[in-house]
Write a protein that holds these residues in place. Structure first.
Motif, PDB file in Angstrom:
ATOM      1  N   UNK A 115      -9.310  -6.110  -3.127  1.00 58.00           N
ATOM      2  CA  UNK A 115      -8.042  -5.646  -2.574  1.00 58.00           C
ATOM      3  C   UNK A 115      -7.236  -5.080  -3.741  1.00 58.00           C
ATOM      4  N   UNK A 116      -6.935  -3.791  -3.685  1.00 57.83           N
ATOM      5  CA  UNK A 116      -6.296  -3.083  -4.791  1.00 57.83           C
ATOM      6  C   UNK A 116      -4.855  -2.733  -4.421  1.00 57.83           C
ATOM      7  N   UNK A 117      -3.933  -2.993  -5.336  1.00 56.63           N
ATOM      8  CA  UNK A 117      -2.558  -2.530  -5.193  1.00 56.63           C
ATOM      9  C   UNK A 117      -2.383  -1.260  -6.033  1.00 56.63           C
ATOM     10  N   UNK A 118      -1.744  -0.237  -5.453  1.00 58.59           N
ATOM     11  CA  UNK A 118      -1.517   0.978  -6.226  1.00 58.59           C
ATOM     12  C   UNK A 118      -0.286   1.715  -5.714  1.00 58.59           C
ATOM     13  N   UNK A 119       0.266   2.580  -6.552  1.00 58.07           N
ATOM     14  CA  UNK A 119       1.350   3.457  -6.141  1.00 58.07           C
ATOM     15  C   UNK A 119       0.794   4.600  -5.304  1.00 58.07           C
ATOM     16  N   UNK A 120       1.687   5.259  -4.573  1.00 58.07           N
ATOM     17  CA  UNK A 120       1.236   6.315  -3.676  1.00 58.07           C
ATOM     18  C   UNK A 120       0.552   7.455  -4.420  1.00 58.07           C
ATOM     19  N   UNK A 130      -0.591   9.320   4.330  1.00 63.35           N
ATOM     20  CA  UNK A 130       0.312  10.413   3.974  1.00 63.35           C
ATOM     21  C   UNK A 130       1.265  10.739   5.118  1.00 63.35           C
ATOM     22  N   UNK A 131       0.744  10.804   6.341  1.00 58.78           N
ATOM     23  CA  UNK A 131       1.584  11.122   7.496  1.00 58.78           C
ATOM     24  C   UNK A 131       2.634  10.038   7.729  1.00 58.78           C
ATOM     25  N   UNK A 132       2.239   8.793   7.609  1.00 60.97           N
ATOM     26  CA  UNK A 132       3.192   7.694   7.804  1.00 60.97           C
ATOM     27  C   UNK A 132       4.242   7.684   6.698  1.00 60.97           C
ATOM     28  N   UNK A 133       3.801   7.889   5.467  1.00 62.75           N
ATOM     29  CA  UNK A 133       4.729   7.875   4.338  1.00 62.75           C
ATOM     30  C   UNK A 133       5.788   8.978   4.478  1.00 62.75           C
ATOM     31  N   UNK A 136       8.320   8.119   7.360  1.00 64.25           N
ATOM     32  CA  UNK A 136       9.227   7.023   7.012  1.00 64.25           C
ATOM     33  C   UNK A 136      10.188   7.433   5.908  1.00 64.25           C
ATOM     34  N   UNK A 137       9.711   8.237   4.942  1.00 62.59           N
ATOM     35  CA  UNK A 137      10.569   8.618   3.825  1.00 62.59           C
ATOM     36  C   UNK A 137      11.788   9.404   4.283  1.00 62.59           C
ATOM     37  N   UNK A 138      11.650  10.174   5.345  1.00 59.61           N
ATOM     38  CA  UNK A 138      12.806  10.912   5.876  1.00 59.61           C
ATOM     39  C   UNK A 138      13.902   9.947   6.310  1.00 59.61           C
ATOM     40  N   UNK A 139      13.521   8.906   7.044  1.00 56.69           N
ATOM     41  CA  UNK A 139      14.524   7.934   7.476  1.00 56.69           C
ATOM     42  C   UNK A 139      15.086   7.175   6.278  1.00 56.69           C
ATOM     43  N   UNK A 365       2.015   0.979  -2.316  1.00 54.28           N
ATOM     44  CA  UNK A 365       3.410   0.554  -2.424  1.00 54.28           C
ATOM     45  C   UNK A 365       4.224   1.597  -3.171  1.00 54.28           C
ATOM     46  N   UNK A 366       5.511   1.652  -2.879  1.00 56.10           N
ATOM     47  CA  UNK A 366       6.266   1.095  -1.801  1.00 56.10           C
ATOM     48  C   UNK A 366       7.359   2.080  -1.474  1.00 56.10           C
TER      49      UNK A 366
END
Length: 408
Positions: A115-120, A130-133, A136-139, A365-366
Motif C-alpha cells: 500500500x503506497x502513499x503518494x502525492x497526486x 484525475x476526474x474526481x480530483x 472536487x478541487x473546484x469546490x 493525497x490530499x
C-alpha cells in the motif's frame, strides 16, 4: 594552684561564642482544619492512554528527598541501546501496538500487496482519480459551492468574516447545485461553525466533543440535504475490521456512508454466505451496516492529533474492505472505481483517493476541501460531501450491482 580572679572569669565568659538557638516558626493551622476558609483540593487530571502510539518505557523514579534512585546494576553483560531498541520494537509489534509511522512502513514494505502513499503528481494518475480530483478541487476552491435564490438575504445573517466571500461571483451556481442537493439552512451551518470556534478557546475540547458536536453534525447536515438522502445512510463504526493483515493491528474509522439496498441487492443478499470464521454474513468487512455496502469512509480526529495518525488507520481499514469485495466474487477485480477517503482533523477536512491495480494499492493525497472556521469554508465541505454522495449513487452503486451480478 593559681587563684583565678573574678575579673578573669568575667572576661572569659564574655568571649565565649554561644550557639544561637534555632528559631521556631509559629504554628499555623492546617487549611483543612480551618472551617471558615476551607482549603480547595485540586482534582487530579488523568490523561487517557493513547492506544495508537507506541508505548514508551516508564521514566526512572526520583526520590526528591535523597539522591536519584537507579535500578540495581545487573551482573549480566550490558545491553547496547540498539539491541534494547530492537527488543522493545519486537515486543511492541507482538502486542499489536505500533506507531502510525511503523504501520505505514509495514504497508509499503509488504511483498504480498504493498500500500503506497503518494502525492497526486508523484506518479501517473488513473483516469478516474484525475476526474474526481478535478471535480472536487473546484469546490475546494470555492467555485459553485452555493445555490441560493436570494443570496443577499443569506449574506445579511452572516458574520462580517463571510460577507465578502459569499458575494464572490463564482460561488453561487444555482443550476449546478440544484442537480446535487438542496441548500442547507445557513442558521444550522452557522451553529456548527460557532461550536467549532468555541472549541478553539481556553483549554479546547476532547476528540469526542469535536466528533459528536462538530464533525458528525456537518456530515449529517450534508446527507440530509443531498438529493440522494433517501438512498444513502450514515453509520458509525464500532468494531475492528475483519480481514486486516496479521502484521498490523485491527483499525476502525468513525463513519461510513453506505448505499441502501435496492431490490437487486436484497435478492443477492439471500445467496450470500458468511465469510469463513464469521457467524453472520455481511457485504462489508465488518458486521456493522452489514446489509448496506460501504461507499465512503470517514475518519475524524481532534485538532491536536497528528495528520500521520489518520493515514494508516484509514489505509488498514480500506485495505480490508477491498479484500472483502474481492472475496464476493472469489477473485480480485482490478477494475473497481477509485474510492474516496475523508479525514477530518479538528476544523480541517481532507480528501484522499485509493486506486488499485494488480501490483499495489495507491493512496493519493490530499485535497484540503474546507474547514469549520467560517461558514464559507464549511459550505465548501458540504459541497464536496454532496458531490461524493452523488458519486456513490452514480458510480459506486452501478459498479457494486455489476459485482454481484445476476449470476451471483
Amino acid at each position: 594552684m593559681s587563684v583565678t580572679s573574678i575579673s578573669d572569669i568575667e572576661f572569659w565568659l564574655n568571649n565565649v561564642q554561644t550557639q544561637e538557638s534555632p528559631s521556631i516558626a509559629p504554628i499555623i493551622p492546617w487549611p483543612s482544619c480551618d472551617k471558615e476558609n476551607p482549603r480547595q483540593v485540586k482534582k487530579r487530571h488523568i490523561v487517557p492512554a493513547d492506544q495508537e502510539h507506541t508505548p514508551r518505557p516508564s521514566k526512572r523514579l526520583r526520590n526528591f528527598d535523597d539522591a536519584p534512585q537507579f535500578p540495581a546494576a545487573s551482573s549480566a553483560r550490558s545491553v547496547s541501546s540498539k539491541e534494547e531498541s530492537e527488543a522493545f520494537e519486537a515486543e511492541s509489534h507482538q502486542s499489536g501496538r505500533l506507531s502510525p509511522l511503523k504501520q505505514i512502513q509495514i504497508l509499503e514494505d509488504s511483498e504480498e500487496y504493498p500500500v503506497i502513499f503518494c502525492n497526486f503528481d508523484d506518479l501517473t494518475e488513473p483516469e478516474d482519480v484525475t476526474l474526481m480530483r478535478r471535480a472536487v478541487q473546484r469546490f475546494a476552491d470555492g467555485n459553485g459551492i452555493l445555490g441560493y435564490d436570494d443570496l443577499d438575504a443569506v449574506v445579511c445573517a452572516l458574520p462580517a468574516i463571510d460577507n465578502m466571500r459569499f458575494l464572490y461571483p463564482w460561488t453561487n451556481n444555482l443550476e449546478l447545485r440544484s442537480t446535487l442537493d438542496s441548500m442547507p439552512s445557513m442558521a444550522r451551518v452557522l451553529g456548527i461553525v460557532e461550536m467549532a470556534r468555541g472549541y478553539d478557546r481556553g483549554s479546547g475540547a476532547s476528540e469526542d466533543e469535536w466528533n459528536s458536536e462538530v464533525q458528525y453534525p456537518l456530515l449529517k447536515l450534508a446527507c440530509s440535504t443531498s438529493s440522494h438522502s433517501k438512498t444513502l445512510e450514515i453509520f458509525n463504526v464500532i468494531e475492528p475490521a475483519s480481514l486486516a493483515r496479521s502484521t498490523l493491528p485491527g483499525r476502525v474509522v468513525d463513519y461510513v456512508v453506505t448505499i441502501k439496498p435496492d431490490e437487486a441487492i436484497k435478492q443477492a443478499w439471500l445467496h450470500l454466505r458468511p465469510l469463513r470464521g464469521m457467524p453472520i454474513k455481511s457485504w462489508n468487512h465488518t458486521t456493522r451496516a452489514r446489509q448496506n455496502p460501504i461507499a465512503i469512509n470517514i475518519e475524524t480526529k481532534g485538532p491536536m492529533k497528528s495528520w500521520t495518525d489518520g493515514k494508516p488507520q484509514i489505509a488498514i481499514w480500506v485495505d480490508a474492505l477491498l479484500k472483502r469485495l474481492a472475496l464476493i466474487r472469489g477473485a480480485p477485480s482490478w477494475t473497481r472505481p477509485a474510492l474516496p477517503l475523508l479525514i477530518a482533523q479538528g476544523h480541517d477536512w481532507h480528501l484522499l483517493f485509493v486506486s488499485t491495480d494488480s501490483q499495489k494499492m495507491t493512496i493519493w493525497e490530499q485535497i484540503d476541501i474546507g474547514s469549520t472556521r467560517s461558514c464559507f469554508d464549511a459550505m465548501k465541505v458540504v459541497a464536496v460531501l454532496h458531490w461524493l454522495m452523488d458519486w456513490a449513487e452514480r458510480v459506486w452503486r452501478p459498479w457494486f450491482l455489476s459485482l454481484i451480478g445476476p449470476e451471483f
